[in-house]
Design an enzyme around this catalytic site. Structure first.
Site, PDB file in Angstrom:
ATOM      1  N   LEU A 125       0.744  -1.224  -0.062  1.00 46.74           N
ATOM      2  CA  LEU A 125      -0.094   0.004   0.089  1.00 46.74           C
ATOM      3  C   LEU A 125       0.781   1.307   0.152  1.00 46.74           C
ATOM      4  O   LEU A 125       0.909   2.295  -0.694  1.00 46.74           O
ATOM      5  CB  LEU A 125      -0.835  -0.117   1.222  1.00 46.74           C
ATOM      6  CG  LEU A 125      -1.717   1.110   1.386  1.00 46.74           C
ATOM      7  CD1 LEU A 125      -3.072   1.274   0.617  1.00 46.74           C
ATOM      8  CD2 LEU A 125      -2.427   1.164   2.949  1.00 46.74           C
ATOM      9  N   TRP A 156       8.769   0.210   1.755  1.00 50.51           N
ATOM     10  CA  TRP A 156       8.418  -0.325   3.137  1.00 50.51           C
ATOM     11  C   TRP A 156       7.971  -1.668   3.140  1.00 50.51           C
ATOM     12  O   TRP A 156       6.975  -1.856   4.177  1.00 50.51           O
ATOM     13  CB  TRP A 156       7.744   0.841   4.179  1.00 50.51           C
ATOM     14  CG  TRP A 156       8.415   2.012   4.318  1.00 50.51           C
ATOM     15  CD1 TRP A 156       8.226   3.210   3.778  1.00 50.51           C
ATOM     16  CD2 TRP A 156       9.853   2.285   4.964  1.00 50.51           C
ATOM     17  NE1 TRP A 156       9.230   4.197   4.159  1.00 50.51           N
ATOM     18  CE2 TRP A 156      10.014   3.679   4.918  1.00 50.51           C
ATOM     19  CE3 TRP A 156      10.677   1.578   5.768  1.00 50.51           C
ATOM     20  CZ2 TRP A 156      11.134   4.369   5.419  1.00 50.51           C
ATOM     21  CZ3 TRP A 156      11.601   2.088   6.190  1.00 50.51           C
ATOM     22  CH2 TRP A 156      12.003   3.407   6.069  1.00 50.51           C
ATOM     23  N   ARG A 268      19.930  -9.670  40.254  1.00 50.05           N
ATOM     24  CA  ARG A 268      21.056  -8.748  40.146  1.00 50.05           C
ATOM     25  C   ARG A 268      21.093  -7.862  41.630  1.00 50.05           C
ATOM     26  O   ARG A 268      20.000  -7.468  41.965  1.00 50.05           O
ATOM     27  CB  ARG A 268      20.729  -7.699  39.323  1.00 50.05           C
ATOM     28  CG  ARG A 268      21.813  -6.481  39.513  1.00 50.05           C
ATOM     29  CD  ARG A 268      22.977  -6.792  38.712  1.00 50.05           C
ATOM     30  NE  ARG A 268      23.736  -5.289  38.677  1.00 50.05           N
ATOM     31  CZ  ARG A 268      25.173  -5.530  38.492  1.00 50.05           C
ATOM     32  NH1 ARG A 268      25.663  -6.688  38.420  1.00 50.05           N
ATOM     33  NH2 ARG A 268      25.802  -4.530  38.514  1.00 50.05           N
ATOM     34  N   GLU A 363       1.653  -0.077   9.877  1.00 52.83           N
ATOM     35  CA  GLU A 363      -0.004  -0.326   9.742  1.00 52.83           C
ATOM     36  C   GLU A 363      -0.728   0.848  10.322  1.00 52.83           C
ATOM     37  O   GLU A 363      -1.927   0.481  11.074  1.00 52.83           O
ATOM     38  CB  GLU A 363      -0.416  -1.900  10.167  1.00 52.83           C
ATOM     39  CG  GLU A 363       0.304  -2.827   9.668  1.00 52.83           C
ATOM     40  CD  GLU A 363      -0.293  -4.095   9.617  1.00 52.83           C
ATOM     41  OE1 GLU A 363      -1.514  -4.411  10.056  1.00 52.83           O
ATOM     42  OE2 GLU A 363       0.614  -5.408   9.613  1.00 52.83           O
TER      43      GLU A 363
HETATM   44  C1  LIG Z   1       9.574  -2.341   9.202  1.00 46.28           C
HETATM   45  C2  LIG Z   1       8.256  -1.777   8.405  1.00 46.28           C
HETATM   46  C3  LIG Z   1       7.431  -2.650   7.630  1.00 46.28           C
HETATM   47  C4  LIG Z   1       6.495  -2.319   6.865  1.00 46.28           C
HETATM   48  N1  LIG Z   1       5.636  -3.221   6.375  1.00 46.28           N
HETATM   49  C5  LIG Z   1       4.602  -2.689   5.308  1.00 46.28           C
HETATM   50  C6  LIG Z   1       3.951  -3.389   4.331  1.00 46.28           C
HETATM   51  O1  LIG Z   1       4.234  -4.444   4.435  1.00 46.28           O
HETATM   52  N2  LIG Z   1       3.097  -2.849   3.467  1.00 46.28           N
HETATM   53  C7  LIG Z   1       2.731  -1.627   3.348  1.00 46.28           C
HETATM   54  O2  LIG Z   1       1.970  -1.074   2.566  1.00 46.28           O
HETATM   55  N3  LIG Z   1       3.467  -0.634   4.153  1.00 46.28           N
HETATM   56  C8  LIG Z   1       4.481  -1.372   5.275  1.00 46.28           C
HETATM   57  N4  LIG Z   1       5.015  -0.241   6.078  1.00 46.28           N
HETATM   58  C9  LIG Z   1       4.910   1.171   5.935  1.00 46.28           C
HETATM   59  C10 LIG Z   1       4.063   1.859   7.257  1.00 46.28           C
HETATM   60  O3  LIG Z   1       2.746   1.216   7.067  1.00 46.28           O
HETATM   61  C11 LIG Z   1       4.213   3.222   7.075  1.00 46.28           C
HETATM   62  O4  LIG Z   1       5.642   3.505   7.469  1.00 46.28           O
HETATM   63  C12 LIG Z   1       3.363   3.940   8.062  1.00 46.28           C
HETATM   64  O5  LIG Z   1       1.938   3.712   7.656  1.00 46.28           O
HETATM   65  C13 LIG Z   1       3.616   5.455   8.125  1.00 46.28           C
HETATM   66  O6  LIG Z   1       3.770   6.016   6.958  1.00 46.28           O
HETATM   67  P1  LIG Z   1       5.110   6.988   6.623  1.00 46.28           P
HETATM   68  O7  LIG Z   1       6.180   6.113   6.990  1.00 46.28           O
HETATM   69  O8  LIG Z   1       5.040   7.132   5.229  1.00 46.28           O
HETATM   70  O9  LIG Z   1       5.152   8.047   7.565  1.00 46.28           O
HETATM   71  P2  LIG Z   1       4.333   9.627   7.340  1.00 46.28           P
HETATM   72  O10 LIG Z   1       2.895   9.274   6.905  1.00 46.28           O
HETATM   73  O11 LIG Z   1       5.193  10.318   6.467  1.00 46.28           O
HETATM   74  O12 LIG Z   1       4.196  10.257   8.770  1.00 46.28           O
HETATM   75  C14 LIG Z   1       5.160  10.917   9.311  1.00 46.28           C
HETATM   76  C15 LIG Z   1       4.638  11.387  10.872  1.00 46.28           C
HETATM   77  O13 LIG Z   1       3.586  12.356  10.664  1.00 46.28           O
HETATM   78  C16 LIG Z   1       2.464  11.923  11.469  1.00 46.28           C
HETATM   79  N5  LIG Z   1       1.186  12.200  10.586  1.00 46.28           N
HETATM   80  C17 LIG Z   1       1.094  11.871   9.259  1.00 46.28           C
HETATM   81  N6  LIG Z   1      -0.255  12.428   8.969  1.00 46.28           N
HETATM   82  C18 LIG Z   1      -0.851  12.864  10.317  1.00 46.28           C
HETATM   83  C19 LIG Z   1      -1.995  13.467  10.485  1.00 46.28           C
HETATM   84  N7  LIG Z   1      -3.033  13.704   9.842  1.00 46.28           N
HETATM   85  N8  LIG Z   1      -2.196  13.885  12.049  1.00 46.28           N
HETATM   86  C20 LIG Z   1      -1.124  13.799  12.753  1.00 46.28           C
HETATM   87  N9  LIG Z   1      -0.280  13.034  12.355  1.00 46.28           N
HETATM   88  C21 LIG Z   1       0.204  12.558  11.430  1.00 46.28           C
HETATM   89  C22 LIG Z   1       2.796  10.398  11.589  1.00 46.28           C
HETATM   90  O14 LIG Z   1       2.014   9.752  12.728  1.00 46.28           O
HETATM   91  C23 LIG Z   1       4.165  10.187  11.738  1.00 46.28           C
HETATM   92  O15 LIG Z   1       4.539  10.718  12.973  1.00 46.28           O
HETATM   93  C24 LIG Z   1       6.050  -0.680   6.731  1.00 46.28           C
HETATM   94  C25 LIG Z   1       6.907   0.133   7.795  1.00 46.28           C
HETATM   95  C26 LIG Z   1       7.854  -0.244   8.249  1.00 46.28           C
HETATM   96  C27 LIG Z   1       8.852   0.682   8.973  1.00 46.28           C
END
Ligand SMILES: Cc1cc2nc3c(=O)[nH]c(=O)nc-3n(C[C@H](O)[C@H](O)[C@H](O)COP(=O)(O)OP(=O)(O)OC[C@H]3O[C@@H](n4cnc5c(N)ncnc54)[C@H](O)[C@@H]3O)c2cc1C
Length: 379
Positions: A125, A156, A268, A363
Protein backbone atom coordinates in the site's frame (compact mmCIF):
# COMPACT_ATOMS: atom_id res chain seq x y z
CA UNK A 1 -15.80 -11.95 29.26
CA UNK A 2 -13.47 -14.85 29.90
CA UNK A 3 -10.11 -14.67 28.14
CA UNK A 4 -8.58 -17.68 29.93
CA UNK A 5 -6.57 -19.49 27.24
CA UNK A 6 -8.40 -22.39 25.63
CA UNK A 7 -6.82 -25.82 25.24
CA UNK A 8 -5.96 -24.93 21.62
CA UNK A 9 -4.22 -21.72 22.73
CA UNK A 10 -2.24 -23.66 25.35
CA UNK A 11 -1.15 -26.15 22.71
CA UNK A 12 -0.13 -23.36 20.32
CA UNK A 13 1.93 -21.74 23.09
CA UNK A 14 3.72 -25.01 23.86
CA UNK A 15 4.40 -25.79 20.19
CA UNK A 16 5.88 -22.33 19.57
CA UNK A 17 8.01 -22.43 22.74
CA UNK A 18 9.39 -25.88 21.90
CA UNK A 19 10.01 -24.99 18.26
CA UNK A 20 11.41 -21.56 19.09
CA UNK A 21 13.97 -22.95 21.55
CA UNK A 22 15.58 -25.02 18.80
CA UNK A 23 14.89 -23.19 15.55
CA UNK A 24 14.63 -19.47 16.43
CA UNK A 25 16.25 -18.52 19.76
CA UNK A 26 19.80 -19.70 18.91
CA UNK A 27 19.88 -17.61 15.71
CA UNK A 28 18.09 -14.42 16.79
CA UNK A 29 21.21 -12.33 17.28
CA UNK A 30 22.95 -13.57 14.14
CA UNK A 31 19.91 -12.85 11.94
CA UNK A 32 19.53 -9.45 13.58
CA UNK A 33 23.20 -8.47 13.14
CA UNK A 34 23.36 -9.61 9.52
CA UNK A 35 19.81 -8.57 8.57
CA UNK A 36 19.22 -12.15 7.41
CA UNK A 37 15.69 -12.94 6.31
CA UNK A 38 15.58 -16.66 7.22
CA UNK A 39 13.33 -17.87 4.37
CA UNK A 40 13.60 -21.64 5.20
CA UNK A 41 12.29 -20.98 8.74
CA UNK A 42 8.96 -19.84 7.32
CA UNK A 43 8.51 -23.15 5.49
CA UNK A 44 8.92 -24.90 8.87
CA UNK A 45 6.41 -22.51 10.43
CA UNK A 46 4.12 -23.35 7.50
CA UNK A 47 4.41 -27.05 8.36
CA UNK A 48 3.29 -26.18 11.90
CA UNK A 49 0.19 -24.44 10.48
CA UNK A 50 1.35 -20.99 11.58
CA UNK A 51 1.43 -19.33 8.13
CA UNK A 52 -2.25 -19.79 7.37
CA UNK A 53 -3.71 -19.49 10.84
CA UNK A 54 -7.00 -17.89 9.76
CA UNK A 55 -7.28 -19.73 6.43
CA UNK A 56 -10.06 -22.36 6.43
CA UNK A 57 -8.93 -25.98 6.31
CA UNK A 58 -10.49 -26.42 2.84
CA UNK A 59 -7.73 -24.12 1.49
CA UNK A 60 -4.97 -25.85 3.46
CA UNK A 61 -5.00 -23.51 6.47
CA UNK A 62 -5.45 -24.08 10.19
CA UNK A 63 -8.99 -22.69 10.28
CA UNK A 64 -8.49 -20.93 13.62
CA UNK A 65 -9.95 -17.66 14.94
CA UNK A 66 -8.40 -14.33 15.96
CA UNK A 67 -7.92 -15.28 19.63
CA UNK A 68 -5.67 -18.18 18.56
CA UNK A 69 -4.02 -15.89 16.01
CA UNK A 70 -3.12 -13.40 18.76
CA UNK A 71 -1.53 -16.27 20.69
CA UNK A 72 0.54 -17.26 17.64
CA UNK A 73 1.89 -13.77 16.95
CA UNK A 74 2.55 -12.80 20.57
CA UNK A 75 4.30 -16.09 21.40
CA UNK A 76 6.60 -15.77 18.37
CA UNK A 77 7.28 -12.10 19.18
CA UNK A 78 8.34 -13.04 22.71
CA UNK A 79 11.21 -14.92 21.07
CA UNK A 80 11.88 -12.61 18.11
CA UNK A 81 9.87 -9.53 17.10
CA UNK A 82 11.16 -9.64 13.53
CA UNK A 83 9.95 -13.19 12.92
CA UNK A 84 6.67 -12.19 14.57
CA UNK A 85 6.35 -9.23 12.18
CA UNK A 86 6.96 -11.36 9.09
CA UNK A 87 4.49 -14.04 10.22
CA UNK A 88 1.93 -11.30 10.98
CA UNK A 89 2.36 -9.53 7.62
CA UNK A 90 2.14 -12.81 5.71
CA UNK A 91 -0.96 -14.03 7.57
CA UNK A 92 -3.04 -10.92 7.95
CA UNK A 93 -2.05 -8.66 5.05
CA UNK A 94 -1.36 -10.62 1.85
CA UNK A 95 -3.14 -13.85 2.83
CA UNK A 96 -5.84 -11.96 4.73
CA UNK A 97 -6.61 -9.73 1.73
CA UNK A 98 -7.01 -12.70 -0.64
CA UNK A 99 -9.03 -14.59 1.98
CA UNK A 100 -11.45 -11.68 2.49
CA UNK A 101 -11.78 -10.38 -1.04
CA UNK A 102 -10.51 -13.04 -3.48
CA UNK A 103 -12.81 -14.94 -5.84
CA UNK A 104 -13.18 -18.70 -5.31
CA UNK A 105 -10.68 -19.27 -8.14
CA UNK A 106 -8.16 -16.84 -6.59
CA UNK A 107 -8.56 -18.44 -3.15
CA UNK A 108 -7.95 -21.89 -4.61
CA UNK A 109 -4.89 -20.71 -6.53
CA UNK A 110 -3.16 -18.73 -3.76
CA UNK A 111 -4.33 -19.73 -0.29
CA UNK A 112 -2.95 -23.30 -0.16
CA UNK A 113 0.49 -22.08 -1.29
CA UNK A 114 0.43 -19.20 1.21
CA UNK A 115 -0.86 -21.33 4.11
CA UNK A 116 1.93 -23.86 3.62
CA UNK A 117 4.47 -21.03 3.09
CA UNK A 118 5.47 -22.59 -0.24
CA UNK A 119 4.90 -18.96 -1.24
CA UNK A 120 5.69 -15.98 0.99
CA UNK A 121 3.24 -13.10 0.72
CA UNK A 122 3.77 -9.33 0.50
CA UNK A 123 1.23 -6.50 0.63
CA UNK A 124 1.90 -3.12 -0.96
CA UNK A 125 0.00 0.00 0.00
CA UNK A 126 2.71 2.45 1.13
CA UNK A 127 4.69 4.61 -1.34
CA UNK A 128 7.65 6.96 -0.91
CA UNK A 129 5.40 10.04 -0.71
CA UNK A 130 2.26 8.49 0.74
CA UNK A 131 2.33 6.59 4.02
CA UNK A 132 -0.41 7.82 6.37
CA UNK A 133 -1.98 9.65 3.41
CA UNK A 134 -2.52 6.50 1.33
CA UNK A 135 -5.34 8.00 -0.76
CA UNK A 136 -2.75 10.20 -2.47
CA UNK A 137 -0.93 7.23 -4.01
CA UNK A 138 0.88 7.61 -7.33
CA UNK A 139 1.30 3.97 -8.39
CA UNK A 140 -1.15 3.56 -11.29
CA UNK A 141 -2.83 0.72 -13.14
CA UNK A 142 -4.47 1.23 -16.53
CA UNK A 143 -6.53 -1.24 -18.49
CA UNK A 144 -5.21 -2.44 -21.82
CA UNK A 145 -7.51 -5.04 -23.41
CA UNK A 146 -7.65 -8.06 -21.10
CA UNK A 147 -4.72 -6.85 -19.02
CA UNK A 148 -3.88 -4.23 -16.40
CA UNK A 149 -0.55 -2.42 -16.68
CA UNK A 150 0.96 -1.29 -13.36
CA UNK A 151 3.57 1.49 -13.04
CA UNK A 152 5.06 2.93 -9.84
CA UNK A 153 6.97 2.11 -6.67
CA UNK A 154 5.82 0.75 -3.34
CA UNK A 155 8.16 1.13 -0.37
CA UNK A 156 8.57 -0.28 3.15
CA UNK A 157 7.07 -3.55 1.99
CA UNK A 158 7.54 -6.55 4.24
CA UNK A 159 8.94 -9.26 1.89
CA UNK A 160 9.19 -6.72 -0.97
CA UNK A 161 12.09 -8.70 -2.49
CA UNK A 162 11.53 -12.24 -1.19
CA UNK A 163 7.75 -12.38 -1.48
CA UNK A 164 6.56 -14.88 -4.09
CA UNK A 165 3.23 -13.16 -4.49
CA UNK A 166 2.08 -9.64 -3.67
CA UNK A 167 -1.23 -7.91 -3.23
CA UNK A 168 -0.75 -4.41 -4.66
CA UNK A 169 -3.06 -1.42 -4.36
CA UNK A 170 -2.82 0.91 -7.35
CA UNK A 171 -4.67 3.97 -8.61
CA UNK A 172 -7.32 3.21 -11.23
CA UNK A 173 -9.28 6.46 -10.79
CA UNK A 174 -8.88 9.96 -9.41
CA UNK A 175 -6.45 11.06 -6.69
CA UNK A 176 -8.11 11.23 -3.24
CA UNK A 177 -11.19 9.39 -4.46
CA UNK A 178 -11.70 6.49 -2.04
CA UNK A 179 -13.15 4.58 -5.00
CA UNK A 180 -10.18 5.45 -7.22
CA UNK A 181 -7.95 2.53 -6.22
CA UNK A 182 -8.03 -1.20 -6.97
CA UNK A 183 -6.23 -4.25 -5.56
CA UNK A 184 -4.33 -6.76 -7.70
CA UNK A 185 -2.43 -9.98 -7.14
CA UNK A 186 1.00 -9.96 -8.80
CA UNK A 187 3.20 -13.05 -8.91
CA UNK A 188 6.99 -12.90 -8.65
CA UNK A 189 8.53 -13.47 -12.06
CA UNK A 190 5.92 -11.35 -13.85
CA UNK A 191 7.92 -9.18 -16.30
CA UNK A 192 8.14 -5.58 -15.06
CA UNK A 193 7.84 -6.52 -11.35
CA UNK A 194 11.05 -6.41 -9.30
CA UNK A 195 12.29 -5.89 -5.77
CA UNK A 196 14.18 -2.65 -5.08
CA UNK A 197 16.22 -1.27 -2.19
CA UNK A 198 16.23 -3.28 1.03
CA UNK A 199 16.02 -1.02 4.10
CA UNK A 200 18.75 -1.11 6.79
CA UNK A 201 16.59 -0.78 9.90
CA UNK A 202 16.87 0.09 13.60
CA UNK A 203 15.00 -3.06 14.61
CA UNK A 204 12.98 -5.92 13.14
CA UNK A 205 16.12 -6.57 11.13
CA UNK A 206 15.40 -10.22 10.28
CA UNK A 207 12.11 -9.15 8.70
CA UNK A 208 12.84 -8.04 5.15
CA UNK A 209 11.55 -4.55 4.28
CA UNK A 210 12.08 -3.46 0.68
CA UNK A 211 10.74 -1.58 -2.31
CA UNK A 212 8.58 -3.20 -4.98
CA UNK A 213 8.99 -1.66 -8.42
CA UNK A 214 6.45 -1.90 -11.24
CA UNK A 215 7.64 -0.92 -14.69
CA UNK A 216 4.95 -1.58 -17.30
CA UNK A 217 4.06 -4.71 -15.37
CA UNK A 218 1.24 -6.49 -17.24
CA UNK A 219 -1.12 -8.75 -15.36
CA UNK A 220 -4.31 -10.50 -16.49
CA UNK A 221 -7.58 -8.68 -15.71
CA UNK A 222 -8.52 -11.77 -13.67
CA UNK A 223 -5.85 -10.80 -11.09
CA UNK A 224 -7.98 -7.95 -9.72
CA UNK A 225 -9.31 -8.65 -6.22
CA UNK A 226 -13.00 -7.82 -6.05
CA UNK A 227 -14.19 -5.02 -8.32
CA UNK A 228 -12.51 -1.97 -9.81
CA UNK A 229 -12.47 0.91 -7.30
CA UNK A 230 -12.70 -1.25 -4.18
CA UNK A 231 -8.98 -1.43 -3.37
CA UNK A 232 -8.78 1.33 -0.77
CA UNK A 233 -11.91 0.28 1.10
CA UNK A 234 -10.72 -3.34 1.07
CA UNK A 235 -7.34 -2.20 2.41
CA UNK A 236 -8.90 -0.35 5.34
CA UNK A 237 -10.79 -3.54 6.26
CA UNK A 238 -7.60 -5.60 5.92
CA UNK A 239 -5.83 -3.11 8.20
CA UNK A 240 -8.55 -3.50 10.85
CA UNK A 241 -7.39 -7.12 11.17
CA UNK A 242 -3.75 -6.15 10.64
CA UNK A 243 -3.89 -3.80 13.63
CA UNK A 244 -4.91 -6.71 15.87
CA UNK A 245 -1.78 -8.41 14.50
CA UNK A 246 0.44 -5.49 15.47
CA UNK A 247 -1.24 -5.29 18.89
CA UNK A 248 -0.38 -8.99 19.36
CA UNK A 249 3.16 -8.35 18.15
CA UNK A 250 3.47 -5.49 20.66
CA UNK A 251 2.11 -7.69 23.42
CA UNK A 252 4.69 -10.39 22.74
CA UNK A 253 7.55 -7.89 22.73
CA UNK A 254 6.30 -6.27 25.95
CA UNK A 255 5.91 -9.65 27.68
CA UNK A 256 9.36 -10.78 26.55
CA UNK A 257 10.97 -7.60 27.88
CA UNK A 258 8.98 -7.73 31.15
CA UNK A 259 9.79 -11.38 31.85
CA UNK A 260 13.51 -10.76 31.25
CA UNK A 261 13.45 -7.71 33.54
CA UNK A 262 11.47 -9.52 36.27
CA UNK A 263 14.05 -12.32 36.38
CA UNK A 264 17.04 -10.00 36.25
CA UNK A 265 15.68 -7.73 38.99
CA UNK A 266 15.59 -10.70 41.37
CA UNK A 267 19.07 -11.95 40.42
CA UNK A 268 21.03 -8.70 40.26
CA UNK A 269 22.33 -7.50 43.63
CA UNK A 270 23.39 -3.95 44.50
CA UNK A 271 23.90 -2.58 48.00
CA UNK A 272 23.77 -6.25 49.15
CA UNK A 273 20.16 -6.67 48.03
CA UNK A 274 18.37 -7.82 44.88
CA UNK A 275 17.51 -4.69 42.91
CA UNK A 276 13.85 -5.85 42.91
CA UNK A 277 13.76 -4.98 46.63
CA UNK A 278 14.21 -1.28 45.78
CA UNK A 279 10.82 0.37 45.41
CA UNK A 280 12.12 2.37 42.42
CA UNK A 281 12.57 -0.93 40.54
CA UNK A 282 9.55 -2.85 41.88
CA UNK A 283 7.23 0.03 40.93
CA UNK A 284 8.54 -0.15 37.37
CA UNK A 285 7.67 -3.86 37.35
CA UNK A 286 4.21 -3.06 38.75
CA UNK A 287 3.55 -0.52 35.98
CA UNK A 288 4.80 -2.92 33.33
CA UNK A 289 2.60 -5.80 34.57
CA UNK A 290 -0.49 -3.58 34.81
CA UNK A 291 -0.06 -2.00 31.39
CA UNK A 292 0.63 -5.37 29.73
CA UNK A 293 -2.56 -6.76 31.27
CA UNK A 294 -4.55 -3.76 29.99
CA UNK A 295 -2.99 -4.11 26.50
CA UNK A 296 -3.81 -7.81 26.48
CA UNK A 297 -7.44 -7.19 27.43
CA UNK A 298 -7.86 -4.58 24.68
CA UNK A 299 -6.24 -6.93 22.16
CA UNK A 300 -8.36 -9.93 23.19
CA UNK A 301 -11.51 -7.78 23.11
CA UNK A 302 -10.77 -6.71 19.51
CA UNK A 303 -9.86 -10.31 18.55
CA UNK A 304 -13.08 -11.61 20.08
CA UNK A 305 -15.21 -9.01 18.25
CA UNK A 306 -13.44 -9.81 14.97
CA UNK A 307 -13.97 -13.56 15.43
CA UNK A 308 -17.69 -12.93 16.03
CA UNK A 309 -17.84 -10.90 12.78
CA UNK A 310 -18.39 -7.52 14.48
CA UNK A 311 -17.09 -4.13 13.32
CA UNK A 312 -13.67 -3.82 14.84
CA UNK A 313 -12.32 -0.53 13.45
CA UNK A 314 -12.23 1.38 16.74
CA UNK A 315 -11.36 -1.57 18.97
CA UNK A 316 -8.48 -2.66 16.71
CA UNK A 317 -7.13 0.91 16.59
CA UNK A 318 -7.36 1.18 20.41
CA UNK A 319 -5.61 -2.17 20.88
CA UNK A 320 -2.86 -1.31 18.38
CA UNK A 321 -2.34 2.20 19.76
CA UNK A 322 -2.22 1.20 23.41
CA UNK A 323 -0.32 -2.09 23.06
CA UNK A 324 2.36 -0.57 20.82
CA UNK A 325 2.98 2.35 23.18
CA UNK A 326 3.12 -0.14 26.09
CA UNK A 327 5.67 -2.24 24.17
CA UNK A 328 7.97 0.76 23.69
CA UNK A 329 7.59 1.89 27.32
CA UNK A 330 8.06 -1.62 28.73
CA UNK A 331 11.13 -2.32 26.60
CA UNK A 332 12.59 1.06 27.59
CA UNK A 333 12.08 0.31 31.31
CA UNK A 334 13.48 -3.20 30.86
CA UNK A 335 16.73 -1.72 29.50
CA UNK A 336 16.75 0.62 32.51
CA UNK A 337 16.34 -2.28 34.94
CA UNK A 338 19.24 -4.10 33.28
CA UNK A 339 21.41 -0.97 33.63
CA UNK A 340 24.62 -1.09 31.58
CA UNK A 341 24.12 -4.76 30.75
CA UNK A 342 20.82 -3.86 29.13
CA UNK A 343 22.70 -1.65 26.71
CA UNK A 344 24.65 -4.61 25.32
CA UNK A 345 23.80 -7.43 22.97
CA UNK A 346 24.64 -9.98 25.70
CA UNK A 347 21.08 -9.61 27.01
CA UNK A 348 17.81 -9.66 25.07
CA UNK A 349 16.30 -6.35 26.17
CA UNK A 350 18.17 -4.03 23.78
CA UNK A 351 16.61 -5.95 20.88
CA UNK A 352 13.12 -5.77 22.37
CA UNK A 353 13.73 -2.02 22.69
CA UNK A 354 14.77 -1.62 19.04
CA UNK A 355 12.06 -3.94 17.70
CA UNK A 356 9.28 -2.35 19.77
CA UNK A 357 9.48 1.00 17.98
CA UNK A 358 8.16 -0.41 14.71
CA UNK A 359 4.89 -1.19 16.48
CA UNK A 360 3.99 2.49 16.92
CA UNK A 361 4.66 3.10 13.18
CA UNK A 362 3.70 0.11 10.97
CA UNK A 363 0.09 -0.37 9.80
CA UNK A 364 -0.73 3.18 10.86
CA UNK A 365 1.19 5.31 13.34
CA UNK A 366 -0.06 6.04 16.87
CA UNK A 367 -1.24 9.44 15.62
CA UNK A 368 -3.28 7.80 12.86
CA UNK A 369 -4.78 5.32 15.37
CA UNK A 370 -5.91 8.33 17.43
CA UNK A 371 -7.50 9.85 14.32
CA UNK A 372 -9.38 6.58 13.72
CA UNK A 373 -10.49 6.26 17.37
CA UNK A 374 -11.66 9.90 17.49
CA UNK A 375 -13.43 9.65 14.11
CA UNK A 376 -15.37 6.61 15.32
CA UNK A 377 -16.17 8.31 18.65
CA UNK A 378 -17.42 11.45 16.89
CA UNK A 379 -19.57 9.62 14.32
C1 LIG B 1 9.39 -2.26 9.17
C2 LIG B 1 8.24 -1.72 8.39
C3 LIG B 1 7.43 -2.61 7.69
C4 LIG B 1 6.38 -2.13 6.90
N1 LIG B 1 5.64 -3.01 6.14
C5 LIG B 1 4.71 -2.52 5.28
C6 LIG B 1 4.03 -3.40 4.36
O1 LIG B 1 4.25 -4.62 4.38
N2 LIG B 1 3.15 -2.85 3.48
C7 LIG B 1 2.88 -1.52 3.43
O2 LIG B 1 2.09 -1.11 2.59
N3 LIG B 1 3.51 -0.66 4.28
C8 LIG B 1 4.42 -1.14 5.18
N4 LIG B 1 5.07 -0.26 6.04
C9 LIG B 1 4.80 1.17 5.95
C10 LIG B 1 4.07 1.73 7.16
O3 LIG B 1 2.74 1.29 7.19
C11 LIG B 1 4.23 3.27 7.11
O4 LIG B 1 5.57 3.53 7.42
C12 LIG B 1 3.30 3.97 8.06
O5 LIG B 1 1.97 3.86 7.63
C13 LIG B 1 3.64 5.46 8.20
O6 LIG B 1 3.82 6.08 6.96
P1 LIG B 1 5.13 6.98 6.68
O7 LIG B 1 6.30 6.15 7.11
O8 LIG B 1 5.09 7.42 5.28
O9 LIG B 1 5.00 8.19 7.67
P2 LIG B 1 4.23 9.58 7.38
O10 LIG B 1 2.84 9.29 6.91
O11 LIG B 1 5.08 10.44 6.54
O12 LIG B 1 4.15 10.19 8.85
C14 LIG B 1 5.23 10.90 9.45
C15 LIG B 1 4.75 11.41 10.81
O13 LIG B 1 3.64 12.32 10.61
C16 LIG B 1 2.52 11.89 11.37
N5 LIG B 1 1.29 12.18 10.64
C17 LIG B 1 0.99 11.96 9.33
N6 LIG B 1 -0.24 12.37 9.06
C18 LIG B 1 -0.77 12.86 10.21
C19 LIG B 1 -2.02 13.41 10.58
N7 LIG B 1 -3.03 13.55 9.70
N8 LIG B 1 -2.21 13.82 11.87
C20 LIG B 1 -1.22 13.69 12.79
N9 LIG B 1 -0.01 13.15 12.50
C21 LIG B 1 0.21 12.73 11.23
C22 LIG B 1 2.73 10.39 11.54
O14 LIG B 1 1.99 9.90 12.65
C23 LIG B 1 4.23 10.31 11.73
O15 LIG B 1 4.55 10.59 13.07
C24 LIG B 1 6.11 -0.74 6.86
C25 LIG B 1 6.91 0.16 7.61
C26 LIG B 1 7.96 -0.31 8.35
C27 LIG B 1 8.83 0.65 9.11
Amino acid sequence: MNFEPTETQRQITQVIRDFGKIHIQPYVLEWDENQTFPAPLFKQLGELGLMGVLVPEQYGGSGLGYLEYVTVISEIAKICGAIGLSVAAHNSLCTGHILQFGSEEQKQRYLPKLASAEWIGAWGLTEPNTGSDAMNMKCVAHKDGDEWVINGTKCWITHGKSGDVAVVIARTGNVRDSHGMSAFVVERGTPGFSGGKKENKLGMRASETAEMIFDNCRIPAANMLGNEGEGFIQSMKVLDGGRISIAALSLGIAKGAYEAALKYAQERHQFDKPIASFQGISFKLADMATEIMAAELLTMQAADTKTRGGVVTQQAAMAKYYASEVAVKTANEAVQIFGGYGYTKDFPVEKFYRDSKLCTIGEGTSEIQKLVIAREALK
